[in-house]
Write a protein that holds these residues in place. Sequence first.
Motif, PDB file in Angstrom:
ATOM      1  N   GLN A 134     -18.346 -92.370 -45.490  1.00 24.85           N
ATOM      2  CA  GLN A 134     -17.741 -93.644 -46.008  1.00 24.85           C
ATOM      3  C   GLN A 134     -16.949 -94.405 -45.041  1.00 24.85           C
ATOM      4  N   MET A 135     -16.971 -93.899 -43.789  1.00 26.10           N
ATOM      5  CA  MET A 135     -15.778 -94.229 -42.976  1.00 26.10           C
ATOM      6  C   MET A 135     -16.328 -95.050 -41.626  1.00 26.10           C
ATOM      7  N   SER A 136     -17.503 -95.330 -41.847  1.00 21.58           N
ATOM      8  CA  SER A 136     -18.305 -95.994 -40.674  1.00 21.58           C
ATOM      9  C   SER A 136     -17.886 -97.020 -40.149  1.00 21.58           C
ATOM     10  N   ASP A 137     -17.298 -98.283 -40.957  1.00 24.65           N
ATOM     11  CA  ASP A 137     -16.738 -99.190 -40.679  1.00 24.65           C
ATOM     12  C   ASP A 137     -15.386 -99.235 -40.047  1.00 24.65           C
ATOM     13  N   TRP A 138     -14.786 -98.124 -40.518  1.00 23.64           N
ATOM     14  CA  TRP A 138     -13.368 -97.830 -40.208  1.00 23.64           C
ATOM     15  C   TRP A 138     -13.371 -97.244 -38.483  1.00 23.64           C
ATOM     16  N   TYR A 139     -14.244 -96.489 -38.323  1.00 20.37           N
ATOM     17  CA  TYR A 139     -14.383 -96.004 -36.876  1.00 20.37           C
ATOM     18  C   TYR A 139     -14.763 -96.861 -35.931  1.00 20.37           C
ATOM     19  N   GLN A 140     -15.736 -97.858 -36.297  1.00 24.30           N
ATOM     20  CA  GLN A 140     -16.337 -99.032 -35.489  1.00 24.30           C
ATOM     21  C   GLN A 140     -15.179-100.038 -35.323  1.00 24.30           C
ATOM     22  N   ARG A 141     -14.397-100.328 -36.392  1.00 29.27           N
ATOM     23  CA  ARG A 141     -13.531-101.473 -36.082  1.00 29.27           C
ATOM     24  C   ARG A 141     -12.070-100.777 -35.254  1.00 29.27           C
ATOM     25  N   LEU A 142     -11.704 -99.834 -35.725  1.00 28.19           N
ATOM     26  CA  LEU A 142     -10.507 -99.240 -35.020  1.00 28.19           C
ATOM     27  C   LEU A 142     -10.639 -98.495 -33.694  1.00 28.19           C
ATOM     28  N   PHE A 143     -11.691 -97.920 -33.773  1.00 28.18           N
ATOM     29  CA  PHE A 143     -12.093 -97.060 -32.404  1.00 28.18           C
ATOM     30  C   PHE A 143     -13.398 -97.287 -31.605  1.00 28.18           C
ATOM     31  N   GLN A 144     -13.859 -98.413 -31.985  1.00 25.84           N
ATOM     32  CA  GLN A 144     -15.067 -98.811 -31.019  1.00 25.84           C
ATOM     33  C   GLN A 144     -16.459 -97.766 -31.051  1.00 25.84           C
ATOM     34  N   TYR A 145     -16.586 -97.020 -32.189  1.00 25.77           N
ATOM     35  CA  TYR A 145     -17.744 -96.443 -32.091  1.00 25.77           C
ATOM     36  C   TYR A 145     -18.732 -97.268 -32.643  1.00 25.77           C
ATOM     37  N   THR A 146     -19.856 -96.990 -32.337  1.00 27.14           N
ATOM     38  CA  THR A 146     -21.190 -97.576 -32.413  1.00 27.14           C
ATOM     39  C   THR A 146     -22.055 -97.026 -33.391  1.00 27.14           C
ATOM     40  N   PHE A 147     -22.702 -97.844 -34.394  1.00 29.79           N
ATOM     41  CA  PHE A 147     -23.928 -97.317 -35.182  1.00 29.79           C
ATOM     42  C   PHE A 147     -25.015 -96.746 -34.495  1.00 29.79           C
ATOM     43  N   TYR A 148     -25.289 -95.593 -34.654  1.00 25.97           N
ATOM     44  CA  TYR A 148     -26.687 -94.873 -33.804  1.00 25.97           C
ATOM     45  C   TYR A 148     -27.726 -95.076 -34.769  1.00 25.97           C
ATOM     46  N   GLY A 149     -27.521 -94.594 -35.953  1.00 29.00           N
ATOM     47  CA  GLY A 149     -28.763 -94.223 -37.132  1.00 29.00           C
ATOM     48  C   GLY A 149     -28.035 -93.602 -38.332  1.00 29.00           C
ATOM     49  N   THR A 150     -29.124 -93.121 -39.398  1.00 31.51           N
ATOM     50  CA  THR A 150     -28.456 -92.601 -40.239  1.00 31.51           C
ATOM     51  C   THR A 150     -29.307 -91.220 -40.590  1.00 31.51           C
ATOM     52  N   THR A 151     -28.663 -90.181 -41.409  1.00 37.51           N
ATOM     53  CA  THR A 151     -29.482 -88.955 -41.783  1.00 37.51           C
ATOM     54  C   THR A 151     -29.091 -88.705 -43.327  1.00 37.51           C
ATOM     55  N   ILE A 152     -29.782 -87.782 -43.719  1.00 37.24           N
ATOM     56  CA  ILE A 152     -29.782 -87.390 -45.193  1.00 37.24           C
ATOM     57  C   ILE A 152     -29.356 -86.136 -45.012  1.00 37.24           C
ATOM     58  N   ARG A 153     -27.990 -85.541 -45.592  1.00 40.74           N
ATOM     59  CA  ARG A 153     -27.490 -84.514 -45.678  1.00 40.74           C
ATOM     60  C   ARG A 153     -27.268 -84.146 -47.158  1.00 40.74           C
ATOM     61  N   HIS A 154     -27.824 -82.993 -47.477  1.00 40.55           N
ATOM     62  CA  HIS A 154     -27.726 -82.392 -48.911  1.00 40.55           C
ATOM     63  C   HIS A 154     -27.875 -83.545 -49.982  1.00 40.55           C
TER      64      HIS A 154
END
Length: 166
Positions: A134-154
Amino acid sequence: MRSNKLTALPCHIIPAGPNDVPQAFQDLKRDMNPDFVHVFLDKLQRYSVKPDRALFLAKYQGKYIGFATVINQSPAPDNSDTATIRLLQKYACGTGLMVLPEFRHKGVASKLIQQWHIWTLQNDLSGIWLVTRQMSDWYQRLFQYTFYGTTIRHGVKKTILTKSLR
Ligand SMILES: CC(C)(COP(=O)(O)OP(=O)(O)OC[C@H]1O[C@@H](n2cnc3c(N)ncnc32)[C@H](O)[C@@H]1OP(=O)(O)O)[C@@H](O)C(=O)NCCC(=O)NCCS
């Protein structure tokens, strides 16, 4: 990283050892699903002793109010291609981050994430990756993380984020 010195909480971040775990567990477990507190305790214990990982604790007025965990060489997500596996072998993995609800929006997680980055560089790794639901946008907006891809867990779709530090 944004900062607002007027409202930042003057907490301390410590790299935790095994002696810190009992109090950290007592202080932090109330925000955990009761069915999984034993998993949380096991995680705190492992991350406080093993040399390939670290547990950082945020402390304020004698109580633990947040934590972050990071590990060197966590296995890449299922079905990763060779390029991804090679990249993530050079990256640390952020595996847990939580701040107690009443202490949120005061820069505590920002301080914990800064410790991830310092630890990553101290361990001669080139960057950091993490998986979040749920926190993808937060990490990108505040800490300059970059979207790399998606994965399915459980059975749940999650986002893989990376941040190069070199
Ligand atoms: C996600 C989580 C760790 C964030 O913790 P936090 O301590 O509130 O995070 P920060 O305060 O560092 O940053 C959050 C906000 O405070 C602001 N902020 C950052 N530094 C600040 C500072 N020095 N002073 C005041 N505000 C600050 C940020 O701008 C940010 O604002 P926004 O989120 O409203 O846009 C917390 O909400 C949490 O524990 N959630 C549940 C667990 C979870 O989702 N973990 C992440 C799993 S991937």
